[in-house]
Design a protein around this motif. Structure first.
Motif, PDB file in Angstrom:
ATOM      1  N   ALA A 306       0.831  -1.211   0.000  1.00 47.05           N
ATOM      2  CA  ALA A 306       0.000   0.000   0.000  1.00 47.05           C
ATOM      3  C   ALA A 306       0.860   1.253   0.000  1.00 47.05           C
ATOM      4  CB  ALA A 306      -0.920  -0.018   1.218  1.00 47.05           C
ATOM      5  N   ALA A 307       1.958   1.245   0.745  1.00 43.84           N
ATOM      6  CA  ALA A 307       2.836   2.407   0.813  1.00 43.84           C
ATOM      7  C   ALA A 307       3.455   2.737  -0.539  1.00 43.84           C
ATOM      8  CB  ALA A 307       3.927   2.177   1.856  1.00 43.84           C
ATOM      9  N   GLU A 308       3.620   1.728  -1.401  1.00 43.16           N
ATOM     10  CA  GLU A 308       4.240   1.934  -2.715  1.00 43.16           C
ATOM     11  C   GLU A 308       3.188   2.081  -3.809  1.00 43.16           C
ATOM     12  OE1 GLU A 308       7.449   2.315  -5.468  1.00 43.16           O
ATOM     13  OE2 GLU A 308       7.273   2.599  -3.277  1.00 43.16           O
ATOM     14  N   GLY A 309       1.911   2.057  -3.439  1.00 39.28           N
ATOM     15  CA  GLY A 309       0.866   2.141  -4.448  1.00 39.28           C
ATOM     16  C   GLY A 309       0.741   0.875  -5.277  1.00 39.28           C
ATOM     17  N   CYS A 310       1.017  -0.256  -4.666  1.00 39.10           N
ATOM     18  CA  CYS A 310       0.945  -1.556  -5.350  1.00 39.10           C
ATOM     19  C   CYS A 310      -0.150  -2.409  -4.713  1.00 39.10           C
ATOM     20  CB  CYS A 310       2.284  -2.286  -5.256  1.00 39.10           C
ATOM     21  SG  CYS A 310       3.663  -1.469  -6.084  1.00 39.10           S
ATOM     22  N   GLN A 311      -0.465  -3.511  -5.362  1.00 38.37           N
ATOM     23  CA  GLN A 311      -1.391  -4.499  -4.811  1.00 38.37           C
ATOM     24  C   GLN A 311      -0.627  -5.784  -4.535  1.00 38.37           C
ATOM     25  OE1 GLN A 311      -2.392  -2.877  -7.972  1.00 38.37           O
ATOM     26  NE2 GLN A 311      -3.032  -1.303  -6.494  1.00 38.37           N
ATOM     27  N   VAL A 312      -1.168  -6.598  -3.615  1.00 38.19           N
ATOM     28  CA  VAL A 312      -0.569  -7.899  -3.344  1.00 38.19           C
ATOM     29  C   VAL A 312      -1.662  -8.944  -3.235  1.00 38.19           C
ATOM     30  CG1 VAL A 312      -0.514  -7.475  -0.837  1.00 38.19           C
ATOM     31  CG2 VAL A 312       0.971  -9.235  -1.841  1.00 38.19           C
ATOM     32  N   GLU A 313      -1.435 -10.068  -3.871  1.00 41.36           N
ATOM     33  CA  GLU A 313      -2.334 -11.217  -3.812  1.00 41.36           C
ATOM     34  C   GLU A 313      -1.583 -12.370  -3.178  1.00 41.36           C
ATOM     35  OE1 GLU A 313      -4.681 -14.268  -6.877  1.00 41.36           O
ATOM     36  OE2 GLU A 313      -3.544 -12.559  -7.644  1.00 41.36           O
ATOM     37  N   VAL A 314      -2.173 -13.027  -2.178  1.00 46.85           N
ATOM     38  CA  VAL A 314      -1.515 -14.111  -1.445  1.00 46.85           C
ATOM     39  C   VAL A 314      -2.236 -15.418  -1.734  1.00 46.85           C
ATOM     40  CG1 VAL A 314      -0.709 -14.923   0.797  1.00 46.85           C
ATOM     41  CG2 VAL A 314      -0.922 -12.459   0.369  1.00 46.85           C
ATOM     42  N   THR A 315      -1.486 -16.427  -2.128  1.00 48.17           N
ATOM     43  CA  THR A 315      -2.050 -17.739  -2.445  1.00 48.17           C
ATOM     44  C   THR A 315      -1.331 -18.816  -1.647  1.00 48.17           C
ATOM     45  OG1 THR A 315      -2.522 -17.033  -4.716  1.00 48.17           O
ATOM     46  CG2 THR A 315      -2.551 -19.397  -4.282  1.00 48.17           C
ATOM     47  N   GLU A 316      -2.079 -19.617  -0.902  1.00 48.65           N
ATOM     48  CA  GLU A 316      -1.496 -20.774  -0.220  1.00 48.65           C
ATOM     49  C   GLU A 316      -1.372 -21.901  -1.232  1.00 48.65           C
ATOM     50  OE1 GLU A 316      -2.800 -21.984   3.842  1.00 48.65           O
ATOM     51  OE2 GLU A 316      -3.306 -23.869   2.838  1.00 48.65           O
ATOM     52  N   GLU A 317      -0.134 -22.329  -1.538  1.00 52.63           N
ATOM     53  CA  GLU A 317       0.077 -23.350  -2.563  1.00 52.63           C
ATOM     54  C   GLU A 317       0.113 -24.759  -1.981  1.00 52.63           C
ATOM     55  OE1 GLU A 317       3.399 -22.244  -5.062  1.00 52.63           O
ATOM     56  OE2 GLU A 317       2.066 -20.958  -6.241  1.00 52.63           O
TER      57      GLU A 317
END
Length: 403
Positions: A306-317
């Protein structure tokens, strides 16, 4: 009669990694297929009856396949740049143990089998213990078939090219029903036996562990033409995740968190990445601690994105809860081997997948370096043969009149 070290020497030229060092042998690739062919040849030469199950696991039977069999074995694939012993030692020790039993005139009273599990390390398709997970029904077969390697080849494609029918992959109750007890011999991945001055030990538990992929999405752009204030660079939150992993694991006793793979896209030196994929490996003694570590890391990743203006998606593999090996079988084998010490394992194994389905045990062989998943992994020839002797004693006990 073959020795474990002699059999290891016979495959020492297969899958040598000239760049990383060590070995890179991955599920259904050229080198792993060569090792599978080698195993079939060795098993056939010993008069064992070989079959491949619908998930790509190879079974070599001494006696008619049937229920209540004693099964041993391991895997032949490796992590990228792995050592020579992780997996193959358990396979060659099983073959050498068959030789040792026959030299003693032993005839099994129960069916006995040597198994080679497919894609244990997850080095190609990302999910560890894939062959045993499919066998035991702990992974959805559709999800497994869709897994892709770095070149985009799916598990289904690779299995088909290896002569399997991917549509038949999935839980195999017939194969599971044949296993009365499973014993996997493995090089120790740590220094427990070194510190105890013992060549062979037994396993007590496996840490709860899993793999998670974090995909950071930002804005690709020119490294020289884009002012710092105008950037949405996903490499920044990705790098913060690496630091957060060390911090979160250090805060909880016995926890481990590792980032071993990071892939930016497009990956140019003078390009701000548009996405960065980061794979996290987290482990601890119990489910709650492992989940707490991952939650702390995830919170830090989201804040940094959020601080960098990005998104993150987390996937449990993949994920596996703490494994407790059958205590009766563990203590029985420890006593049979002269009070062999019981040690926890920080590494996952096919035995850990099967432990929820059948009585399962593990034997460890001393590793003087304590290093694994790297070229410096080692076991002395005398300790390898001590492992074979231990496996001979265990198989004779379980498949003979030991029950």
């Amino acid at each position: 009669m073959a020795t474990a070290t002699g059999l290891l020497a016979a495959i020492a030229d297969v899958g040598v990694d000239r760049v990383r060092g060590g070995y890179s042998r991955h599920g259904f690739d050229r080198d792993e297929l060569a090792l599978r062919e080698w195993f079939v040849g060795e098993a056939t030469a010993r008069g064992l009856d070989v079959e491949v199950d619908r998930n790509g696991n190879i079974w070599a039977w001494w006696g008619r396949p049937g229920p209540d069999a004693v099964v041993t074995g391991s895997h032949l694939d490796s992590v990228p740049g792995g050592g020579a012993f992780d997996g193959p030692l358990g396979v060659v020790a099983a073959l050498a143990a068959v030789d040792g039993l026959r030299a003693r005139g032993f005839v099994p009273a129960r069916p006995l089998a040597v198994v080679v599990f497919a894609e244990e390390e997850g080095g190609r398709f990302g999910v560890p213990c894939l062959g045993s997970r499919l066998l035991a029904g702990t992974i959805d077969p559709d999800a497994a078939r869709r897994l892709r390697d770095r070149d985009g080849t799916t598990v289904a494609d690779a299995a088909r090219a290896a002569g399997l029918d991917p549509d038949r992959m999935g839980r195999d109750d017939e194969a599971l029903g044949r296993i009365g007890q499973f014993v996997e011999l493995h090089v120790e991945q740590g220094r427990g036996l070194v510190d105890l001055g013992r060549a062979v030990g037994v396993a007590s538990t496996i840490l709860a562990h899993g793999r998670w992929r974090f995909r950071f999405t930002g804005e690709g752009n020119h490294a020289g033409a884009t002012p710092i204030t105008d950037r949405h660079d996903p490499m920044l939150p990705a790098s913060r995740l690496v630091l957060a992993a060390r911090s979160a694991a250090s805060a909880l006793p016995g926890a481990r968190a590792t980032v071993g793979r990071l892939v930016p896209v497009p990956g140019g030196t003078n390009v701000i990445a548009s996405t960065v994929d980061v794979w996290l490996d987290a482990r601890a003694a119990d489910d709650g601690t492992t989940r707490a570590v991952v939650a702390d890391i995830t919170a830090a990743a989201r804040e940094a994105a959020a601080a960098e203006g990005c998104q993150v998606e987390v996937t449990e593999e993949s994920y596996g809860d703490t494994v407790f090996f059958d205590p009766v079988l563990r203590d029985e084998l420890a006593g049979l081997l002269g009070g062999a010490p019981a040690l926890p394992s920080g590494a996952g194994h096919d035995a850990g997948i099967l432990a929820a389905r059948v009585p399962t045990a593990m034997l460890f062989v001393r590793n003087p370096t304590g290093i694994s998943h790297a070229p410096a992994e080692h076991a002395e020839p005398a300790d390898c043969e001590a492992g074979v002797d231990a496996l001979v004693a265990v198989l004779a006990h379980l498949a003979g009149d030991g029950r």
